[in-house]
Scaffold this active site. Structure first.
Site, PDB file in Angstrom:
ATOM      1  N   LYS A   1       0.843  -1.206   0.000  1.00  0.00           N
ATOM      2  CA  LYS A   1       0.000   0.000   0.000  1.00  0.00           C
ATOM      3  C   LYS A   1       0.881   1.260   0.000  1.00  0.00           C
ATOM      4  CE  LYS A   1      -3.584   2.754   0.729  1.00  0.00           C
ATOM      5  NZ  LYS A   1      -4.694   2.991  -0.170  1.00  0.00           N
TER       6      LYS A   1
ATOM      7  N   LYS B   1      -1.028  11.679   5.924  1.00  0.00           N
ATOM      8  CA  LYS B   1      -0.873  10.590   6.912  1.00  0.00           C
ATOM      9  C   LYS B   1      -0.168   9.404   6.254  1.00  0.00           C
ATOM     10  CE  LYS B   1      -3.811   7.447   7.347  1.00  0.00           C
ATOM     11  NZ  LYS B   1      -3.974   6.015   6.984  1.00  0.00           N
TER      12      LYS B   1
END
Ligand code: NAP
Length: 299
Positions: free
Chosen positions: A172, A240
């Site tokens: 990811k 983030k």
């Protein structure tokens, strides 16, 4: 026979994912920190628990989708966390995007408790969560993935076993490097086109189909030209993820200068109060430096 499934974290992503599990006919127990957010899923037939621990006590497959690394830690450890209620033989799947190294630590704790852990971060956005078309990247034991595959298939259409625990999170993060560096290329190209007095629509159609094309250019390019900043994925959430990317690269001792630059440019966008805009607002950091606005010149 299907197992009892628990779901923790009913935000933009988790809400849609849990709803799809209920619609697929599974027996689902949910918990969300803000209790009012459980109504949409309990109305469909899920039952509500009073804590993450209670979800684990009532389920043999426990799925998580919360915001960040400390949040997964918060719902996993502690007296009201998953591990306090996890029965031997249960499996936890974390769909949040979090730190790969912290994932490995949590997986070891789950194993000590007699259970197992899969990391299963997703891509495909809120639309994918709602439609059940997410891509799910799964790290952990292949046999655990086969066990939970029916539940993942209710939420996603591409389910890939990426390797050992933590590798789903790592894939990811790799995905996010590709996303943001492509975003920077598209932003910079459109800024130059604007400064050069080009017809932006003609420029986009000339370059999108060739070797310079990308998903970002094709999908977010027209949005930038139209100055439409509605988010598919916000600057704040992307920041983030980039923090996780930079931490992982730091732990591995790998230089990733392009991503580091994008992180700083997004910081500038956040400083100007634009963190809730879509990630293509990256172009605004460049515009600020250049004194040029893409798409504003009369055409
Ligand atoms: P969101 O709408 O902000 O929802 C976050 C969820 O986490 C809420 O249910 C929230 O509970 C819960 N939560 C946060 N901190 C918590 C804590 N300390 N203890 C207990 N619960 C906590 O976020 P989202 O868009 O669903 O994203 C969830 C995850 O999916 C993130 O890791 C994100 O990076 C990833 N993701 C998102 C997208 C996207 O397009 N949105 C795409 C791919 C991946 P409350 O309701 O009480 O706040």
């Amino acid at each position: 026979m299907s197992e009892k499934v628990g779901f923790i974290g009913l935000g933009i992503m988790g809400g849609g994912m849990a709803a799809n599990l209920v619609r697929a006919g599974f027996e689902v127990t949910v918990w969300n920190r803000t209790a009012s957010r459980m109504a949409a899923v309990t109305d469909l037939g899920a039952s509500a628990a009073g804590s993450a621990r209670e979800v684990a006590e009532r389920s043999s497959v426990v799925l998580i989708c919360v915001s960040d690394t400390p949040d997964v830690v918060a719902v996993t450890e502690g007296p009201d966390g998953i591990l306090a209620g996890l029965a031997a033989g249960s499996v936890v799947v974390d769909h949040s995007t979090i730190s790969p190294s912290e994932t490995r630590r949590l997986a070891a704790l789950a194993e000590e408790a007699g259970g197992s852990w899969l990391d299963g971060p997703v891509s495909g956005g809120s639309e994918g969560a709602e439609l059940g078309t997410l891509s799910i990247m799964v790290g952990g034991e292949a046999s655990d993935l086969e066990r939970v595959r029916p539940y993942l298939e209710a939420m996603g259409k591409t389910i890939t076993h990426t390797g050992p625990v933590g590798s789903g999170q790592m894939v990811k993060l790799v995905n996010q490097v590709l996303v943001v560096v492509n975003m920077l290329a598209a932003s910079e190209a459109l800024l130059l086109a604007e400064a050069g007095g080009l017809d932006l629509d003609a420029t986009l159609s000339a370059v999108t189909g060739g070797a310079a094309g990308s998903w970002m250019l094709a999908n977010r390019g027209p949005q930038i030209i139209a100055r439409d900043w509605r988010p598919g994925f916000t600057v704040d959430l992307q920041q983030k993820d980039l923090r996780l990317v930079l931490e992982a690269a730091d732990e591995l001792g790998v230089p990733i200068p392009g991503t580091a630059l994008v992180f700083q440019l997004y910081r500038a966008v956040q400083r100007r109060g634009l963190g809730a805009e879509g990630q293509h607002a990256l172009v605004k950091a460049l515009e600020h430096m250049a004194g040029v606005k893409v798409g504003e010149a009369p055409r």
